[in-house]
Design a protein around this motif. Structure first.
Motif, short mmCIF file in Angstrom:
data_model
loop_
_atom_site.label_atom_id
_atom_site.label_comp_id
_atom_site.label_asym_id
_atom_site.label_seq_id
_atom_site.Cartn_x
_atom_site.Cartn_y
_atom_site.Cartn_z
N VAL B 112 60.98 -17.78 52.79
CA VAL B 112 60.40 -18.04 51.46
C VAL B 112 60.99 -19.34 50.95
N SER B 113 60.15 -20.18 50.35
CA SER B 113 60.67 -21.46 49.86
C SER B 113 61.44 -21.20 48.57
N ARG B 114 62.35 -22.12 48.27
CA ARG B 114 63.12 -21.97 47.03
C ARG B 114 62.19 -22.06 45.83
N THR B 115 61.16 -22.91 45.93
CA THR B 115 60.20 -23.04 44.84
C THR B 115 59.56 -21.69 44.54
N ARG B 116 59.23 -20.98 45.61
CA ARG B 116 58.62 -19.65 45.47
C ARG B 116 59.59 -18.69 44.78
N VAL B 117 60.86 -18.75 45.18
CA VAL B 117 61.87 -17.89 44.57
C VAL B 117 61.94 -18.16 43.07
N VAL B 118 62.02 -19.44 42.70
CA VAL B 118 62.12 -19.81 41.29
C VAL B 118 60.87 -19.34 40.54
N PHE B 119 59.72 -19.56 41.16
CA PHE B 119 58.45 -19.19 40.53
C PHE B 119 58.39 -17.68 40.26
N GLU B 120 58.73 -16.89 41.27
CA GLU B 120 58.63 -15.42 41.11
C GLU B 120 59.69 -14.89 40.14
N LYS B 121 60.86 -15.52 40.13
CA LYS B 121 61.90 -15.11 39.16
C LYS B 121 61.42 -15.39 37.74
N LEU B 122 60.81 -16.56 37.56
CA LEU B 122 60.31 -16.93 36.23
C LEU B 122 59.20 -15.97 35.81
N ALA B 123 58.33 -15.67 36.76
CA ALA B 123 57.23 -14.73 36.48
C ALA B 123 57.79 -13.38 36.05
N SER B 124 58.88 -12.98 36.68
CA SER B 124 59.46 -11.67 36.33
C SER B 124 60.04 -11.70 34.91
N ILE B 125 60.64 -12.82 34.52
CA ILE B 125 61.19 -12.94 33.15
C ILE B 125 60.06 -12.83 32.14
N ILE B 126 59.00 -13.61 32.37
CA ILE B 126 57.89 -13.63 31.41
C ILE B 126 57.22 -12.25 31.35
N THR B 127 57.06 -11.62 32.50
CA THR B 127 56.46 -10.28 32.52
C THR B 127 57.30 -9.29 31.72
N GLN B 128 58.63 -9.35 31.92
CA GLN B 128 59.50 -8.41 31.21
C GLN B 128 59.46 -8.64 29.70
N LEU B 129 59.47 -9.94 29.30
CA LEU B 129 59.40 -10.24 27.86
C LEU B 129 58.08 -9.72 27.29
N PHE B 130 57.02 -9.94 28.05
CA PHE B 130 55.69 -9.51 27.63
C PHE B 130 55.65 -7.99 27.43
N LEU B 131 56.17 -7.27 28.43
CA LEU B 131 56.17 -5.80 28.35
C LEU B 131 56.99 -5.32 27.15
N MET B 132 58.15 -5.96 26.94
CA MET B 132 59.00 -5.55 25.83
C MET B 132 58.26 -5.72 24.50
N ASN B 133 57.60 -6.87 24.34
CA ASN B 133 56.91 -7.14 23.09
C ASN B 133 55.74 -6.18 22.86
N ILE B 134 54.99 -5.88 23.94
CA ILE B 134 53.86 -4.96 23.81
C ILE B 134 54.34 -3.61 23.29
N VAL B 135 55.42 -3.09 23.90
CA VAL B 135 55.92 -1.77 23.51
C VAL B 135 56.43 -1.81 22.07
N ILE B 136 57.15 -2.87 21.72
CA ILE B 136 57.69 -2.94 20.35
C ILE B 136 56.55 -3.08 19.33
#
Lengths: 294, 262
Positions: B112-136
């Motif tokens: 896996v390229s490092r770019t891919r790692v960074v991209f998927e990690k960032l996607a996970s942060i945004i997804t988690q923030l999104f989920l938190m806000n929806i529930v709140i």
């Protein structure tokens, strides 16, 4: 064909030495040993080859592809086993093995199951509960389940019990028979002598010898001499590594054999053996005496 | 998407705890409103005559006696600060934890390229923030219904959108820092969120410190400003988003080039 070839590969960590002008060639289908003491640069070499760290200068190719620009293509055909395997806390063994297969974009379930059975690895356990030996087993499965064409193994047997070491090498030899090239880094010299066809010795970041294991053993005219009936080694040039016993003495000799024989004839000897030193002694010899055979 | 899935799986418990804690506190706070409403005049007088503190929390612009004023100040502080802390933690630990826990070697020796790692990690942060806000948001909507208050949709939506942007900015800046550090330092994430929060309080108190509003994301997520104007202030959002993109860009740039510690 060379599977791994490095050209003046150099890595400095700031001013600290990693490896210097490494020229290493590993041919297709061989089991290649990489020997050196701790801190000699073995792991730096491996980490550079795998793209974890960038070379300061020089270049390297694996499968005739550049290690920097074609890293992912190379990694898809490599199985790597680190010296100290660490995994994500909280995950089960089966999750880790599944994650590794998924990153290789392969369904490796059959092979993974076979390897886990042979290594007696419980896949339901959490990785946090595993001993060093069991973490090594997870690492072995991750390194071999996708049938890699090159296995890079960094001190693979540390932490494994003797039975598991044997099983590990049996698995490795099977993989080798199927056409894989094996690059085995170790400081356990008996492993290298037993399993490798060729080997390289690294010391203080530089490659000091690279040849067949037989040639490396014979590459020096040093002999291990053991005398019974005396506890003192002859005081002539070329005597090193003197180990006195109860009524015996053993030493490494590299010098004029005639001089040694005439000196021995004056001693009250009961018995005498002269043998070729094993790889371990050669290694110590290279390391301690800074002999440069390249 | 293997890395994203694993990140979400591993972050599940922490996300649940933060979301429910913030949601629970918002809910409890909302339950106090009916009592507050009855004492509107005396409470408002008290809160609006505390000098600098009144300004610091924006209580000179909105009233605690009105439902949105109360929600904006009380719940806004809980979600604003709590969300900022969670965002800071997510961002700072994303890349640095791989090296801290020595798992980077396992991850990055796969194809896996490092770019891919960074991209998927960032996607996970945004997804988690999104989920938190929806529930709140859901919990908030339920709490409005529970106390029989009408929900002013536009103000509510603007407020929550601003909080999401704030969390995104803090996590993105921390994410950029995360690419540079080797030992995950949660203190940096929490500290940065806290510093931003206090910078906004200072900027609210003193006009001379007004420039701080361009630095801290709490300026555009300031409930007093949003509720009194019923709009977001792009002059604060823009520099914030530039900082966020800079952080993300730096993470992509540096992580691809860095030596991974053994």
């Amino acid at each position: 064909m060379n599977i791994i070839s490095t050209h003046n590969l150099t890595k400095y960590y700031g001013k600290a030495r990693g490896i210097i002008d490494l020229n290493l060639n590993v041919r297709e289908g061989e089991i290649f040993g990489f020997i050196g003491p701790n801190g000699a640069g073995k792991s730096t070499t491996i980490r550079t080859l795998l793209g974890l760290i960038k070379p300061t200068s020089g270049s390297a190719r694996i499968f005739d592809m550049d290690i920097v620009s074609e890293k992912e293509a190379i990694l898809s055909r490599i199985g790597y086993m680190p010296s100290e395997a660490m995994f994500y806390s909280g995950m089960k063994v089966s999750d880790i093995i599944g994650m590794s297969a998924s990153m290789h974009k392969k369904d490796c379930r059959i092979k993974a199951k076979e390897l886990c059975d042979r290594l007696q690895l419980d896949i339901k356990k959490k990785v946090d509960e595993l001993s060093l030996g069991n973490r090594k087993k997870v690492s072995i499965v991750c390194a071999l389940q996708h049938d890699p064409m090159l296995c890079i193994l960094d001190e693979p047997t540390s932490g494994l019990d003797p039975l598991m070491q044997k099983e590990f090498f049996t698995i490795l030899k099977e993989r080798h028979k199927e056409g894989a090239t094996i690059f085995l880094s170790s400081h356990v010299l008996s492993e290298i002598s037993r399993y490798c066809s060729r080997a390289a010795i690294i010391r203080e970041g530089r490659l000091i010898a690279s040849d067949t294991v037989e040639a490396l053993s014979a590459g020096t005219n040093a002999r291990r001499v053991t005398l019974n009936g005396t506890t003192e080694a002859p005081r002539i040039d070329g005597v090193k590594d003197v180990v006195p016993g109860d009524d015996s003495v053993s030493f490494l000799f590299q010098g004029n054999i005639q001089e040694l024989l005439s000196e021995l004839s004056t001693l009250p000897l009961k018995d005498l053996t002269i043998t070729e030193p094993d790889l371990e002694e050669i290694f110590m010899h290279f390391y301690q005496n800074e002999v440069n055979v390249l | 998407m293997t890395i994203l899935n694993q990140e979400l799986k591993r972050g599940k418990l922490s996300l649940l705890i933060w979301t429910l804690s913030i949601g629970f506190m918002v809910f409890i706070c909302m339950m106090m409103f009916p009592e507050m409403k009855g004492k509107t005049d005396s409470v408002s007088d008290m809160f609006s005559s505390m000098g600098s503190f009144t300004a610091a929390f924006g209580m000179d612009k909105i009233s605690l006696g009105e439902i949105m004023g109360f929600y904006g100040i009380e719940c806004g502080n809980i979600l604003g600060l709590g969300g900022a802390f969670f965002a800071g933690l997510l961002g700072i630990s994303a890349l640095a934890n791989e090296e801290k826990n020595h798992t980077a070697e396992f991850l990055l020796t796969h194809p896996v390229s490092r770019t891919r790692v960074v991209f998927e990690k960032l996607a996970s942060i945004i997804t988690q923030l999104f989920l938190m806000n929806i529930v709140i948001i859901l919990i908030s909507v339920i709490s409005f219904a529970a106390i029989g208050e009408e929900l002013p949709l536009k103000e509510f939506a603007l407020l929550h959108f601003a909080y999401f942007l704030l969390q995104f900015q803090i996590s993105a800046v921390c994410f950029g820092i995360s690419a540079f550090i080797r030992r995950g330092n949660l203190g940096i994430g929490l500290g940065l969120a806290a510093v931003f929060y206090f910078l906004n309080l200072i900027a609210n108190i003193s006009e001379q410190a007004d420039f701080l509003k361009y630095i801290t994301p709490f300026s555009y997520a300031d409930s007093a400003g949003i509720l009194s104007e019923v709009s977001l202030d792009p002059s604060y959002i823009l520099p914030g988003m530039v900082c966020a993109l800079l952080g993300i860009g730096l993470a992509f740039y540096h992580y691809d080039r860095k030596d991974i510690a053994g």
